[in-house]
Design a protein around this motif. Structure first.
Motif, PDB file in Angstrom:
ATOM      1  N   ASP A 151      19.210 -34.518 -28.494  1.00 16.94           N
ATOM      2  CA  ASP A 151      20.552 -34.037 -28.829  1.00 16.94           C
ATOM      3  C   ASP A 151      20.555 -32.533 -29.068  1.00 16.94           C
ATOM      4  O   ASP A 151      21.538 -31.848 -28.751  1.00 16.94           O
ATOM      5  N   GLY A 152      19.450 -32.019 -29.640  1.00 14.10           N
ATOM      6  CA  GLY A 152      19.372 -30.580 -29.860  1.00 14.10           C
ATOM      7  C   GLY A 152      19.406 -29.791 -28.568  1.00 14.10           C
ATOM      8  O   GLY A 152      20.056 -28.740 -28.492  1.00 14.10           O
ATOM      9  N   MET A 153      18.730 -30.281 -27.526  1.00 11.37           N
ATOM     10  CA  MET A 153      18.741 -29.580 -26.236  1.00 11.37           C
ATOM     11  C   MET A 153      20.109 -29.682 -25.573  1.00 11.37           C
ATOM     12  O   MET A 153      20.523 -28.750 -24.866  1.00 11.37           O
ATOM     13  N   VAL A 154      20.819 -30.769 -25.808  1.00  5.79           N
ATOM     14  CA  VAL A 154      22.179 -30.875 -25.271  1.00  5.79           C
ATOM     15  C   VAL A 154      23.056 -29.781 -25.869  1.00  5.79           C
ATOM     16  O   VAL A 154      23.847 -29.132 -25.166  1.00  5.79           O
ATOM     17  N   LYS A 155      22.911 -29.552 -27.178  1.00  8.20           N
ATOM     18  CA  LYS A 155      23.706 -28.512 -27.831  1.00  8.20           C
ATOM     19  C   LYS A 155      23.299 -27.119 -27.356  1.00  8.20           C
ATOM     20  O   LYS A 155      24.143 -26.249 -27.165  1.00  8.20           O
ATOM     21  N   ARG A 156      21.985 -26.904 -27.179  1.00  5.85           N
ATOM     22  CA  ARG A 156      21.529 -25.574 -26.751  1.00  5.85           C
ATOM     23  C   ARG A 156      21.977 -25.246 -25.338  1.00  5.85           C
ATOM     24  O   ARG A 156      22.384 -24.121 -25.050  1.00  5.85           O
ATOM     25  N   LEU A 157      21.872 -26.232 -24.444  1.00  4.36           N
ATOM     26  CA  LEU A 157      22.228 -25.990 -23.045  1.00  4.36           C
ATOM     27  C   LEU A 157      23.733 -26.038 -22.810  1.00  4.36           C
ATOM     28  O   LEU A 157      24.236 -25.410 -21.875  1.00  4.36           O
ATOM     29  N   GLY A 158      24.437 -26.789 -23.642  1.00  5.20           N
ATOM     30  CA  GLY A 158      25.855 -27.010 -23.387  1.00  5.20           C
ATOM     31  C   GLY A 158      26.029 -28.238 -22.503  1.00  5.20           C
ATOM     32  O   GLY A 158      25.199 -28.504 -21.626  1.00  5.20           O
ATOM     33  N   GLY A 159      27.074 -28.980 -22.743  1.00  6.94           N
ATOM     34  CA  GLY A 159      27.266 -30.239 -22.031  1.00  6.94           C
ATOM     35  C   GLY A 159      27.297 -30.095 -20.517  1.00  6.94           C
ATOM     36  O   GLY A 159      26.696 -30.880 -19.797  1.00  6.94           O
ATOM     37  N   LYS A 160      27.984 -29.056 -20.020  1.00  3.31           N
ATOM     38  CA  LYS A 160      28.139 -28.891 -18.576  1.00  3.31           C
ATOM     39  C   LYS A 160      26.806 -28.590 -17.908  1.00  3.31           C
ATOM     40  O   LYS A 160      26.439 -29.202 -16.896  1.00  3.31           O
ATOM     41  N   ARG A 161      26.046 -27.649 -18.470  1.00  3.76           N
ATOM     42  CA  ARG A 161      24.744 -27.305 -17.880  1.00  3.76           C
ATOM     43  C   ARG A 161      23.744 -28.449 -18.044  1.00  3.76           C
ATOM     44  O   ARG A 161      22.913 -28.680 -17.165  1.00  3.76           O
ATOM     45  N   TRP A 162      23.827 -29.155 -19.181  1.00  8.98           N
ATOM     46  CA  TRP A 162      22.915 -30.280 -19.396  1.00  8.98           C
ATOM     47  C   TRP A 162      23.158 -31.373 -18.366  1.00  8.98           C
ATOM     48  O   TRP A 162      22.218 -31.926 -17.806  1.00  8.98           O
TER      49      TRP A 162
END
Length: 252
Positions: A151-162
Motif C-alpha cells: 500500500d505504501g508503494m501505491v501511495k508513493r507511485l500514485g494510483g495511475k502510475r501504479w
C-alpha cells in the motif's frame, strides 16, 4: 416462476460465496493451500520419488506452479466480473505474490542446486539459451511488481502510475508461457494451453474497456424538460412563448 427462483438462488449463492471469501479464515486457508505444492515437492524429493533427476524435476515443478499462480491471479478479475463475487478481489495480491515466490524458488533451485552458484556458467546460459533469457525477463518483471505491491508503494507511485506499471503482469505472463513453450521439446499441448489461457485473459481484460467506450460514444443527450405554460387569467392575452415552451422574458 422459474426465472425469479433462479435469480434468487443466484443471489443467495453469490452472497454465500462473498461471506465465505470475506471471513477471517479465508486468507489463512488460501495461504496454506498455496504452500501445498512446495511441501509436496519437498516431500517427494525427501522420499526419493522425484525420479532419476530430482533437481531438474524440482526446477520444473516450481516453474510450473509459478506460471499457474500467475494465471490464477490474472483470472480473478474476470471471474469477479462474470460472477459478481466481489470477495475474489481480496486474493489477487496474495496469489500474485505466490507466483513471484514460486518463481524465486524456481530460480534459486536452478542457481543453487543445478548450477552450484557458478555465476560465469549461469551468465553464459542466460546469454546462450533464449528460453532462459525470456524466463529471466519474466522474473525481473515479477520482482518489480512484488516490490511495488504494498500500500505504501501505491501511495508513493500514485494510483495511475501504479496501475500502468502493474499492467506489465500480462507481459510477465506471456513471457512465462513463451519460456515454457521454448523449454519443452517439440510442440506439446500443455504449454500451448497455458499460452491460450493467458491470451484469453488479456483479451477479456481489454474487452470490457472497449465495450464501455462504445456505450459512452452512443450515449445521447437527455431531452430538455420544459415547464408547461401557465394558463392566462380571464381578460388577458396569452403570454408569448417560443416553440420549446420557454418565455422570451426568461431568455433575455
Amino acid at each position: 416462476m422459474v426465472a425469479p427462483l433462479a435469480s434468487a438462488g443466484g443471489v443467495d449463492a453469490r452472497a454465500a460465496a462473498n461471506a465465505a471469501l470475506t471471513s477471517r479464515w479465508a486468507k489463512p486457508v488460501v495461504f496454506t493451500l498455496a504452500l501445498v505444492p512446495l511441501v509436496w515437492t519437498v516431500w517427494l524429493a525427501y522420499t526419493g520419488e522425484l525420479g532419476a533427476e530430482p533437481v531438474l524435476e524440482s526446477v520444473k515443478a516450481s516453474g510450473l506452479w509459478a506460471l499457474r499462480f500467475l494465471l490464477i491471479a490474472l483470472a480473478l478479475t474476470p471471474l469477479r466480473m462474470l460472477t459478481g463475487v466481489a470477495g475474489l478481489a481480496r486474493f489477487r495480491r496474495m496469489l500474485g505474490l505466490f507466483a513471484f515466490f514460486y518463481a524465486a524458488v524456481h530460480l534459486s533451485t536452478y542457481v543453487g542446486l543445478d548450477q552450484f552458484f557458478d555465476w560465469p556458467a549461469i551468465w553464459k546460459e542466460i546469454v546462450k539459451r533464449p528460453y532462459i533469457t525470456v524466463g529471466m525477463g519474466a522474473f525481473l518483471i515479477l520482482t518489480a511488481l512484488a516490490a511495488t505491491s504494498t500500500d505504501g508503494m501505491v501511495k508513493r507511485l500514485g494510483g495511475k502510475r501504479w496501475r500502468a506499471l502493474h499492467m506489465a503482469v500480462f507481459v510477465a505472463g506471456l513471457a512465462g508461457c513463451l519460456h515454457f513453450i521454448m523449454l519443452v521439446k517439440g510442440w506439446q499441448t500443455a504449454p500451448l494451453v497455458y499460452a491460450l489461457i493467458c491470451i484469453g485473459l488479456l483479451a477479456f481484460r481489454r474487452w470490457p474497456i472497449r465495450l464501455g467506450q462504445r456505450k459512452d460514444g452512443r450515449r445521447k443527450e437527455a431531452p430538455v424538460r420544459t415547464r408547461p405554460a401557465a394558463a392566462p387569467r380571464s381578460g388577458e392575452a396569452p403570454a408569448p412563448h417560443f416553440p420549446d415552451g420557454s418565455s422570451p422574458v426568461r431568455r433575455s
